[in-house]
Design a protein around this motif. Structure first.
Motif, PDB file in Angstrom:
ATOM      1  N   VAL A   1     -34.006   8.589   2.070  1.00  0.00           N
ATOM      2  CA  VAL A   1     -32.918   8.217   1.500  1.00  0.00           C
ATOM      3  C   VAL A   1     -32.596   7.412   0.503  1.00  0.00           C
ATOM      4  O   VAL A   1     -32.468   8.191  -0.671  1.00  0.00           O
ATOM      5  CB  VAL A   1     -33.974   6.618   1.788  1.00  0.00           C
ATOM      6  CG1 VAL A   1     -34.483   6.449   2.836  1.00  0.00           C
ATOM      7  CG2 VAL A   1     -34.783   7.352   0.280  1.00  0.00           C
ATOM      8  N   PRO A   2     -30.985   6.627   0.105  1.00  0.00           N
ATOM      9  CA  PRO A   2     -30.483   6.693  -1.136  1.00  0.00           C
ATOM     10  C   PRO A   2     -31.278   5.675  -2.366  1.00  0.00           C
ATOM     11  O   PRO A   2     -33.394   4.956  -1.645  1.00  0.00           O
ATOM     12  CB  PRO A   2     -29.477   5.005  -1.001  1.00  0.00           C
ATOM     13  CG  PRO A   2     -29.752   5.519   0.730  1.00  0.00           C
ATOM     14  CD  PRO A   2     -30.852   5.675   1.510  1.00  0.00           C
TER      15      PRO A   2
ATOM     16  N   ILE B   1     -24.254   9.919  -6.852  1.00  0.00           N
ATOM     17  CA  ILE B   1     -24.732   9.010  -5.753  1.00  0.00           C
ATOM     18  C   ILE B   1     -26.526   9.564  -5.795  1.00  0.00           C
ATOM     19  O   ILE B   1     -26.511  11.041  -6.733  1.00  0.00           O
ATOM     20  CB  ILE B   1     -24.102   9.581  -4.616  1.00  0.00           C
ATOM     21  CG1 ILE B   1     -22.764   9.024  -4.500  1.00  0.00           C
ATOM     22  CG2 ILE B   1     -24.701   9.117  -3.300  1.00  0.00           C
ATOM     23  CD1 ILE B   1     -22.277   7.873  -4.589  1.00  0.00           C
ATOM     24  N   ARG B   2     -26.644   8.490  -5.550  1.00  0.00           N
ATOM     25  CA  ARG B   2     -28.640   9.092  -5.490  1.00  0.00           C
ATOM     26  C   ARG B   2     -29.132   8.950  -4.816  1.00  0.00           C
ATOM     27  O   ARG B   2     -29.019   7.770  -4.097  1.00  0.00           O
ATOM     28  CB  ARG B   2     -28.806   8.627  -6.770  1.00  0.00           C
ATOM     29  CG  ARG B   2     -28.052   8.399  -7.953  1.00  0.00           C
ATOM     30  CD  ARG B   2     -28.956   7.503  -9.467  1.00  0.00           C
ATOM     31  NE  ARG B   2     -30.292   7.771  -9.704  1.00  0.00           N
ATOM     32  CZ  ARG B   2     -30.942   7.316  -9.699  1.00  0.00           C
ATOM     33  NH1 ARG B   2     -30.835   6.391  -9.928  1.00  0.00           N
ATOM     34  NH2 ARG B   2     -32.311   7.227 -10.780  1.00  0.00           N
ATOM     35  N   ALA B   3     -30.084   9.866  -4.454  1.00  0.00           N
ATOM     36  CA  ALA B   3     -30.252   9.899  -2.872  1.00  0.00           C
ATOM     37  C   ALA B   3     -32.042  10.454  -3.136  1.00  0.00           C
ATOM     38  O   ALA B   3     -32.474  11.346  -4.055  1.00  0.00           O
ATOM     39  CB  ALA B   3     -30.231  10.780  -1.444  1.00  0.00           C
ATOM     40  N   GLN B   4     -33.134  10.704  -2.416  1.00  0.00           N
ATOM     41  CA  GLN B   4     -34.116  10.810  -2.669  1.00  0.00           C
ATOM     42  C   GLN B   4     -35.140  10.956  -1.583  1.00  0.00           C
ATOM     43  O   GLN B   4     -34.647  10.681  -0.446  1.00  0.00           O
ATOM     44  CB  GLN B   4     -35.264  10.080  -3.367  1.00  0.00           C
ATOM     45  CG  GLN B   4     -35.616   8.565  -3.395  1.00  0.00           C
ATOM     46  CD  GLN B   4     -35.441   7.678  -4.215  1.00  0.00           C
ATOM     47  OE1 GLN B   4     -35.237   8.116  -5.318  1.00  0.00           O
ATOM     48  NE2 GLN B   4     -36.460   6.604  -3.877  1.00  0.00           N
TER      49      GLN B   4
ATOM     50  N   PRO C   1     -28.559   3.263  -5.844  1.00  0.00           N
ATOM     51  CA  PRO C   1     -28.565   4.348  -4.913  1.00  0.00           C
ATOM     52  C   PRO C   1     -26.660   5.036  -5.362  1.00  0.00           C
ATOM     53  O   PRO C   1     -26.685   6.350  -5.190  1.00  0.00           O
ATOM     54  CB  PRO C   1     -26.904   3.706  -3.784  1.00  0.00           C
ATOM     55  CG  PRO C   1     -27.245   2.195  -3.984  1.00  0.00           C
ATOM     56  CD  PRO C   1     -28.356   1.965  -5.665  1.00  0.00           C
ATOM     57  N   ARG C   2     -26.389   4.453  -6.717  1.00  0.00           N
ATOM     58  CA  ARG C   2     -25.269   5.266  -7.484  1.00  0.00           C
ATOM     59  C   ARG C   2     -25.274   4.937  -9.047  1.00  0.00           C
ATOM     60  O   ARG C   2     -25.023   3.778  -9.788  1.00  0.00           O
ATOM     61  CB  ARG C   2     -23.985   4.566  -6.413  1.00  0.00           C
ATOM     62  CG  ARG C   2     -22.338   5.420  -7.470  1.00  0.00           C
ATOM     63  CD  ARG C   2     -20.804   5.386  -6.669  1.00  0.00           C
ATOM     64  NE  ARG C   2     -20.989   3.647  -7.516  1.00  0.00           N
ATOM     65  CZ  ARG C   2     -19.690   2.529  -7.984  1.00  0.00           C
ATOM     66  NH1 ARG C   2     -19.051   3.484  -8.303  1.00  0.00           N
ATOM     67  NH2 ARG C   2     -20.024   1.808  -7.236  1.00  0.00           N
TER      68      ARG C   2
ATOM     69  N   GLU D   1     -21.289  12.495  -2.809  1.00  0.00           N
ATOM     70  CA  GLU D   1     -22.321  12.079  -1.639  1.00  0.00           C
ATOM     71  C   GLU D   1     -22.771  13.238  -0.490  1.00  0.00           C
ATOM     72  O   GLU D   1     -23.837  13.224  -0.323  1.00  0.00           O
ATOM     73  CB  GLU D   1     -21.243  10.673  -0.882  1.00  0.00           C
ATOM     74  CG  GLU D   1     -22.205  10.341  -0.125  1.00  0.00           C
ATOM     75  CD  GLU D   1     -22.397   8.698   0.561  1.00  0.00           C
ATOM     76  OE1 GLU D   1     -21.200   8.091   0.379  1.00  0.00           O
ATOM     77  OE2 GLU D   1     -23.260   8.371   1.506  1.00  0.00           O
TER      78      GLU D   1
ATOM     79  N   ARG E   1     -35.380  14.386  -5.603  1.00  0.00           N
ATOM     80  CA  ARG E   1     -34.910  13.456  -5.934  1.00  0.00           C
ATOM     81  C   ARG E   1     -33.024  14.718  -6.646  1.00  0.00           C
ATOM     82  O   ARG E   1     -33.921  15.434  -6.559  1.00  0.00           O
ATOM     83  CB  ARG E   1     -34.703  12.626  -7.424  1.00  0.00           C
ATOM     84  CG  ARG E   1     -35.760  11.989  -7.305  1.00  0.00           C
ATOM     85  CD  ARG E   1     -35.556  10.463  -8.290  1.00  0.00           C
ATOM     86  NE  ARG E   1     -36.591   9.521  -8.940  1.00  0.00           N
ATOM     87  CZ  ARG E   1     -38.035   9.684  -8.854  1.00  0.00           C
ATOM     88  NH1 ARG E   1     -37.777  11.112  -9.791  1.00  0.00           N
ATOM     89  NH2 ARG E   1     -38.813   9.333  -9.285  1.00  0.00           N
TER      90      ARG E   1
ATOM     91  N   GLU F   1     -29.128  13.912  -7.365  1.00  0.00           N
ATOM     92  CA  GLU F   1     -27.773  13.534  -7.330  1.00  0.00           C
ATOM     93  C   GLU F   1     -26.753  13.690  -8.072  1.00  0.00           C
ATOM     94  O   GLU F   1     -26.723  15.251  -7.873  1.00  0.00           O
ATOM     95  CB  GLU F   1     -28.099  12.151  -8.484  1.00  0.00           C
ATOM     96  CG  GLU F   1     -28.547  12.812 -10.003  1.00  0.00           C
ATOM     97  CD  GLU F   1     -28.486  12.117 -11.254  1.00  0.00           C
ATOM     98  OE1 GLU F   1     -29.912  11.080 -11.125  1.00  0.00           O
ATOM     99  OE2 GLU F   1     -28.349  11.673 -11.242  1.00  0.00           O
TER     100      GLU F   1
ATOM    101  N   PHE G   1     -26.794  14.214  -0.384  1.00  0.00           N
ATOM    102  CA  PHE G   1     -27.209  14.188   1.009  1.00  0.00           C
ATOM    103  C   PHE G   1     -27.367  15.484   2.076  1.00  0.00           C
ATOM    104  O   PHE G   1     -28.924  16.158   2.712  1.00  0.00           O
ATOM    105  CB  PHE G   1     -26.206  13.355   1.892  1.00  0.00           C
ATOM    106  CG  PHE G   1     -27.029  11.630   1.639  1.00  0.00           C
ATOM    107  CD1 PHE G   1     -27.708  10.556   1.982  1.00  0.00           C
ATOM    108  CD2 PHE G   1     -26.466  11.368   0.759  1.00  0.00           C
ATOM    109  CE1 PHE G   1     -28.701   9.955   1.724  1.00  0.00           C
ATOM    110  CE2 PHE G   1     -26.554  10.325   0.557  1.00  0.00           C
ATOM    111  CZ  PHE G   1     -27.392   9.468   0.506  1.00  0.00           C
TER     112      PHE G   1
END
Ligand code: ADP
Ligand code: ZN
Ligand code: ZN
Length: 739
Positions: free
Chosen positions: A684-685, A695-698, A689-690, A651, A645, A647, A655
């Motif tokens: 993917v988010p 901003i959080r993605a994984q 996602p926020r 953004e 993960r 964050e 990514f």
């Protein structure tokens, strides 16, 4: 010259070399003070060696060897090494995080002799009825002491006001202090004392079978104790504990909630009045936690009752591990060392060669699958222990063709009314606090979005606020729509507060109590509420999952479940598993004693297999359905997963990092270094996602082989450490429970 390799609380996977100048004896597991940069820090010796890769002049000397407490055992160090490796967390940080805070600092600690309180001769002779009526607490303490000596923790568990009342009793000379050391330890010194065991019940045949299965096995064995609510699992724990305590062993009992530990503490103390019991959880002061930890390490504490962090307690005589409510997600730590205390407990029992019992009315699918495949032994209890207590009748109310008032159907209102007339208690379960999950404008469609998160602001009516449950942001409820100025803003959906006020409107005379995180925020509130419920001062309870767990309310005969459906179409594949567990738990609150219970579930989908299995009390059928789904979809427990993960505020940064990590993973798979088959998914988010303006993605990694996944993660982590992560929060979660 002796070199020691020391674990320090640093985000680096290495140990640090120091030199011992004089010929002081040190051994692995000992705490030392060493220089680090300009500071002095505490570390734990992991290895002793005669040489180092560093040049001799560059190796700094140890400042001090801390020998006031025993070194950590080799066994515990092995366990911590395993955790560090398995969960991909730096060894030093892992080792230090297993110590109570006090033991991570250079300050000296002393093992305090625990004091106990006992009745003096005059206290014993005192006629309690002559004590002033208002001194209720003093009376309670005196009568509790009639049954045996108590420590301060036990007294505090009677009431938070106990220390003050105790002072008065000491001043009056009715109570005396004694040092525990002056009392014979009934377990450690055979012949001097006896292990008292209050055997409350004769075991039922099913209970006896379960106890025998565990006691007759030798060495390590993992037992899944699957018993419906009220089937007497706790009684089985007690009998197993008795057996192990008699043989001089220590028992580790893991429980999910701090909320429940004081009750459980009292309960187990009452069953084993002279076996020393300590609890370990985050609600204790640093001092108390250290002392309890030391009592476990010294072997004096025979029973350790704790939340997940207690799985790392040193227990030289460990003979049995019990994990109660093993399916509970709180056994998984969600930051730092992201361990599953249940899984670590299993490793520990295996390492030690002792039995472990995982208890639950609704086992996790992982454990159930392991029991099916023969890795664990399955012990099932299908009936309640008390002959008179039957499982409640579960029915669904189809809400697709029912008129609802504030989320409550007429059928449910009627059922509540009947309970009110009979003087019985009811419980309405709804997993949402606040008044309504969102506020909406009827003219332009404006909704109360959180400015910082991809979530909605929840309407809280009593204090007229909109509040984000993710980041804590809050504003006053606007008088008019911020979008178009329309004054007609409508709450959408229901929360506990709305249900409470709807009930008050319908049943003005009923005594209604709301139990959720808002109403139990102050310490001791929940305890006071529980007492009210027990004393029958409440007619209807409205609450969240706090109410679902482990409480026994004998006069409760109706449980209503308000809107469970969202979990049926959640993006989290574990949501329906959790929902079943929750509903089975909450349903288990109804009809515990001699009065039959009824459970009414309001749902759009009464034919869903989940509700069918609940109605039939058929966990096995439900688990089978779920396992088939998971097998065909390729989800755990048929695969093993790890989640990377990230964050951050930017953004693009988030990514970029994850894409680079993914590229490295793919390269690794093509390198031929990895023997097992490993799947690398796309970036993917996150489900949220926020959050709090981040901003959080994984990125999900998965394999059908645990070994294969571990081999991959070890190699991958080296590439991950080379990636730039400034301004990002990154974590690798092995066996994740959240997506
Ligand atoms: P569980 O932990 O499975 O929910 P408990 O151990 O709390 O169940 O037991 C439920 C109730 O049954 C308790 O009131 C307990 O005192 C009672 N009980 C347990 N075992 C027996 C037994 N063998 N005989 C009579 N009552 C029992
Ligand atoms: Zn509007
Ligand atoms: Zn927010």
């Amino acid at each position: 010259m002796l070199i020691i390799r020391v674990a320090l609380d640093m985000p680096l996977s290495t140990l640090f070399d120091y030199v011992l100048k004089e010929d002081i004896a040190v051994e692995p597991g000992q705490r030392v003070v060493v220089p680090f940069g300009r500071k002095q820090v505490v570390g734990v010796v992991m290895e002793c060696a005669v040489n180092s890769e560093l040049e001799t002049e560059r190796i700094k000397p140890v400042v001090r060897v801390l020998d006031e407490i025993l070194p950590l055992s080799a066994e515990l160090l092995t366990l911590l090494r395993f955790c560090s490796d398995y969960y991909r967390h730096p060894l030093g940080a892992t080792v230090l995080s297993a110590l109570p805070v006090r033991l991570r600092s250079c300050e000296p600690v002393a093992f305090k002799e625990a004091l106990q309180f006992t009745l003096s001769d005059s206290g014993r002779a005192l006629d309690l009825s002559l004590l002033h009526k208002r001194k209720v607490l003093q009376q309670r303490i005196l009568s509790a002491l009639h049954a045996g000596n108590m420590g301060i923790a036990q007294l505090r568990a009677l009431s938070p006001g106990a220390p003050t009342a105790l002072k008065a009793l000491l001043r009056a000379g009715w109570v005396q202090e004694v040092s525990v050391a002056s009392l014979p330890d009934p377990v450690l010194s055979p012949g001097k004392g006896r292990l008292t065991f209050n055997n409350a019940h004769t075991l039922t045949a099913a209970q006896q079978q379960a106890v025998d299965a565990v006691t007759q096995s030798s060495g390590y064995g993992c037992f899944l104790l699957h018993g419906v609510t009220g089937s007497g699992k706790t009684e089985i724990y007690v009998h197993l504990m008795h057996r192990m305590l008699q043989q001089g062993g220590q028992v580790l009992l893991l429980v999910p909630e701090i909320n429940l530990t004081p009750q459980l503490e009292n309960y187990f103390r009452s069953r084993f009045p002279d076996a020393e019991l300590v609890s370990l959880h985050s609600g204790l002061s640093n001092g108390a936690r250290t002392q309890n930890w030391l009592r476990a390490q010294s072997g004096r504490a025979r029973i350790v009752l704790g939340t997940r962090l207690s799985v790392f307690t040193p227990l030289p005589q460990l003979a049995l591990v019990i994990v109660d409510e093993e399916h509970d997600a709180s056994f998984k730590q969600q930051d730092g060392l992201r361990y599953s205390a249940r899984d670590v407990a299993i490793f520990r029992a295996n390492q030690r060669g002792v039995p472990i019992v995982l208890g639950s009315a609704t086992p996790s699918l992982e454990s159930y699958y392991n029991a099916q495949s023969g890795r664990y032994r399955l012990l099932q209890l299908t009936e309640r222990a008390l002959a008179a207590a039957h499982l409640p009748a579960v029915r669904c109310i189809n809400t697709s063709n029912t008129f609802m008032r504030h989320g409550i159907s007429e059928q449910l209102f009627t059922a509540l009314e009947i309970r009110l007339q009979r003087g019985e208690q009811s419980l309405l379960f709804i997993n949402r606090r606040g008044y309504a999950p969102v506020l909406m404008c009827t003219a332009c469609g404006w909704v109360s979005d959180c400015p910082n998160c991809a979530g909605k602001l929840v309407l809280h009516l009593p204090d007229k606020r909109l509040r984000c449950h993710h980041c804590g942001h809050q504003v006053r409820v606007p008088h008019a729509c911020p979008g178009c100025g329309n004054a007609d803003l409508q709450p959408v959906g229901i929360g506990t507060q709305r249900v409470e006020s709807a009930l008050q409107e319908r049943f003005p005379k009923a005594r209604i109590l709301r139990v959720d995180r808002d109403s139990t925020r102050n310490k001791g509130m929940w305890n006071a509420m529980r007492r009210q419920i027990h004393d029958d001062e409440v007619d209807i309870l409205v609450g969240t999952q706090i109410l679902a767990k482990g409480h026994d309310f004998p006069n409760l005969t109706l449980v209503g479940v308000l809107n469970p459906d969202s979990a049926l179409y959640s993006s989290d594949f574990r949501a329906s598993e959790k929902l079943f567990a929750q509903l089975a738990q909450v349903a288990g609150r109804a009809g515990r004693a001699d009065k039959p219970g009824e459970v009414l579930i309001q749902t759009f989908f009464p034919d869903h297999p989940l509700f069918r299995s609940l109605r039939e009390h058929d966990y096995n059928a439900w688990a089978k359905t779920l396992l088939e789904e998971r097998r065909s979809a390729g989800f755990p427990p048929f695969v093993y997963q790890a989640m990377l993960r990230a964050e951050g505020k930017q953004e693009s940064e988030v990514f970029r990092y994850l894409h680079e990590a993914r590229t490295a993973a793919v390269a690794l798979l093509h390198s031929g270094e990895i023997s097992g088959k490993v799947d690398v998914f796309g970036v993917v988010p996150a489900a949220m996602p926020r959050r709090a303006n981040h901003i959080r993605a994984q990125l999900l990694i998965q394999s059908t082989s645990r070994k294969g996944l571990q081999q991959f993660l070890r190699a991958w982590q080296i590439s991950l450490e080379a990636l730039a992560t400034q301004k990002l929060r990154c974590s690798l979660d092995v066996d994740p429970l959240e997506y």
